[in-house]
Design an enzyme around this catalytic site. Structure first.
Site, PDB file in Angstrom:
ATOM      1  N   LYS A 173       0.841  -1.201   0.000  1.00 18.25           N
ATOM      2  CA  LYS A 173       0.000   0.000   0.000  1.00 18.25           C
ATOM      3  C   LYS A 173       0.876   1.250   0.000  1.00 18.25           C
ATOM      4  O   LYS A 173       1.802   1.367   0.794  1.00 18.25           O
ATOM      5  CB  LYS A 173      -0.919  -0.015   1.221  1.00 18.25           C
ATOM      6  CG  LYS A 173      -1.846  -1.228   1.258  1.00 18.25           C
ATOM      7  CD  LYS A 173      -2.683  -1.279   2.511  1.00 18.25           C
ATOM      8  CE  LYS A 173      -1.876  -1.556   3.751  1.00 18.25           C
ATOM      9  NZ  LYS A 173      -2.699  -1.783   4.945  1.00 18.25           N
ATOM     10  N   THR A 207      -6.526   9.571   9.642  1.00 20.45           N
ATOM     11  CA  THR A 207      -7.609   8.603   9.742  1.00 20.45           C
ATOM     12  C   THR A 207      -7.177   7.391  10.553  1.00 20.45           C
ATOM     13  O   THR A 207      -6.009   7.184  10.825  1.00 20.45           O
ATOM     14  CB  THR A 207      -8.086   8.168   8.346  1.00 20.45           C
ATOM     15  OG1 THR A 207      -6.955   7.750   7.581  1.00 20.45           O
ATOM     16  CG2 THR A 207      -8.794   9.300   7.642  1.00 20.45           C
ATOM     17  N   GLY A 209      -7.992   3.116  11.253  1.00 20.94           N
ATOM     18  CA  GLY A 209      -8.645   1.868  10.894  1.00 20.94           C
ATOM     19  C   GLY A 209      -8.705   1.578   9.410  1.00 20.94           C
ATOM     20  O   GLY A 209      -9.390   0.639   8.982  1.00 20.94           O
ATOM     21  N   THR A 210      -7.961   2.332   8.610  1.00 22.88           N
ATOM     22  CA  THR A 210      -8.044   2.136   7.159  1.00 22.88           C
ATOM     23  C   THR A 210      -7.448   0.802   6.720  1.00 22.88           C
ATOM     24  O   THR A 210      -8.001   0.127   5.850  1.00 22.88           O
ATOM     25  CB  THR A 210      -7.342   3.279   6.416  1.00 22.88           C
ATOM     26  OG1 THR A 210      -5.977   3.384   6.873  1.00 22.88           O
ATOM     27  CG2 THR A 210      -8.035   4.603   6.668  1.00 22.88           C
ATOM     28  N   CYS A 212      -7.165  -1.994   8.519  1.00 17.80           N
ATOM     29  CA  CYS A 212      -8.080  -3.051   8.954  1.00 17.80           C
ATOM     30  C   CYS A 212      -9.253  -3.160   7.986  1.00 17.80           C
ATOM     31  O   CYS A 212      -9.645  -4.261   7.576  1.00 17.80           O
ATOM     32  CB  CYS A 212      -8.622  -2.749  10.346  1.00 17.80           C
ATOM     33  SG  CYS A 212      -7.374  -2.489  11.621  1.00 17.80           S
TER      34      CYS A 212
END
Length: 269
Positions: A173, A207, A209-210, A212
């Site tokens: 990513k 941000t 929890g992206t 997950c």
């Protein structure tokens, strides 16, 4: 309805971990189940404490699910100890689990070390070979490979090296790589071909929890029968919308809005 399992830590504030995974599963129309590996004291500002669940209890949770319910896919998140990794790997091999998506969570967004450094080699040796897809971000890919990643070519080399560790596909990513201020590019490698997934960078606050959410969405899509490129592409589209509409619920990082599209379709927003 397909049954999808998350094996991960609990986030008391609901933005990441199993809570984010279960929300993601629900948004994808699959039945979510969980094996909790650790309990965290956590909110939008950071992680303040972690209590690991014993390997025996983790094993019992996995057995309880697989002995009773068909599991179409498995997402693995926070696994902080060697014993945890080893028992998860052993049980997944025992039950011949399929469509495993590994999110190699090592450090939280706030900088809390969630994976014991001594356990990193065990994770690479035990869980990576079981994964249909592994989803490291740039810092995690650097830890796994020893590389310094500064550009797309480095991401490709990292993907090759991680693929050599045994997973079926590697998704590196690119959100942490600021080479292109306009777009974020992820690199998907299947051992032969590279696929590039680009999305416009979102001008938003930090941000939560992206990672997950993305890995859970990939698992849900695989469990529903999509192939890996389609599963990853649709998961990327889903998490992009969730990030664009992240919620302001606390004083720190904003959790992704897992149900934005469904709420919009229902006329709730």
């Amino acid at each position: 309805m397909k049954n999808i399992l998350t094996i991960a830590g609990s986030d008391s504030s609901g933005g990441a971990g199993i809570q984010a995974d279960l929300k993601t599963f629900a948004a994808h129309g699959v039945f979510g189940m969980s094996v909790i590996t650790a309990v965290t004291a956590q909110n939008t500002q950071g992680v303040f404490a972690v209590q690991d669940i014993t390997a025996d209890v983790i094993a019992k949770q996995i057995e309880a699910i697989f002995d009773d319910i068909p599991v179409a896919a498995v997402k693995i998140g926070m696994v902080s100890r060697m014993e945890t990794i080893q028992i998860i790997a052993a049980k997944l091999r025992q039950y011949q689990a399929v469509n495993i998506v590994l999110d190699p969570v090592m450090v939280s967004t706030s900088g809390y070390h969630l994976l014991n450094p001594a356990a990193q080699a065990i994770l690479a040796g035990e869980l990576l070979p079981l994964a249909a897809v592994v989803t490291p971000n740039i810092p995690e890919a650097e830890v796994l490979t020893g590389l310094t990643i500064n550009n797309l070519t480095d991401m490709e080399e990292a993907a090759r090296r991680i693929y050599a560790m045994g997973p079926g596909n590697v998704l590196v990513k690119g959100g942490h790589l600021a080479v292109d201020p306009e777009n974020s590019i992820d690199v998907l490698f299947d051992g032969v071909n590279f696929h590039y997934l680009s999305a416009q960078r979102i001008a938003a606050k930090k941000t939560h929890g992206t990672g997950c959410t993305l890995s859970a969405a990939i698992a849900a899509n695989l469990g529903k029968g999509l192939n890996v490129p389609a599963a990853v592409t649709q998961a990327k589209e889903y998490v992009t919308v969730a990030i664009e509409n992240a919620l302001t619920i606390g004083k720190g990082a904003r959790p992704t809005h897992h149900f934005y599209t469904l709420y919009k379709q229902a006329g709730m927003i």
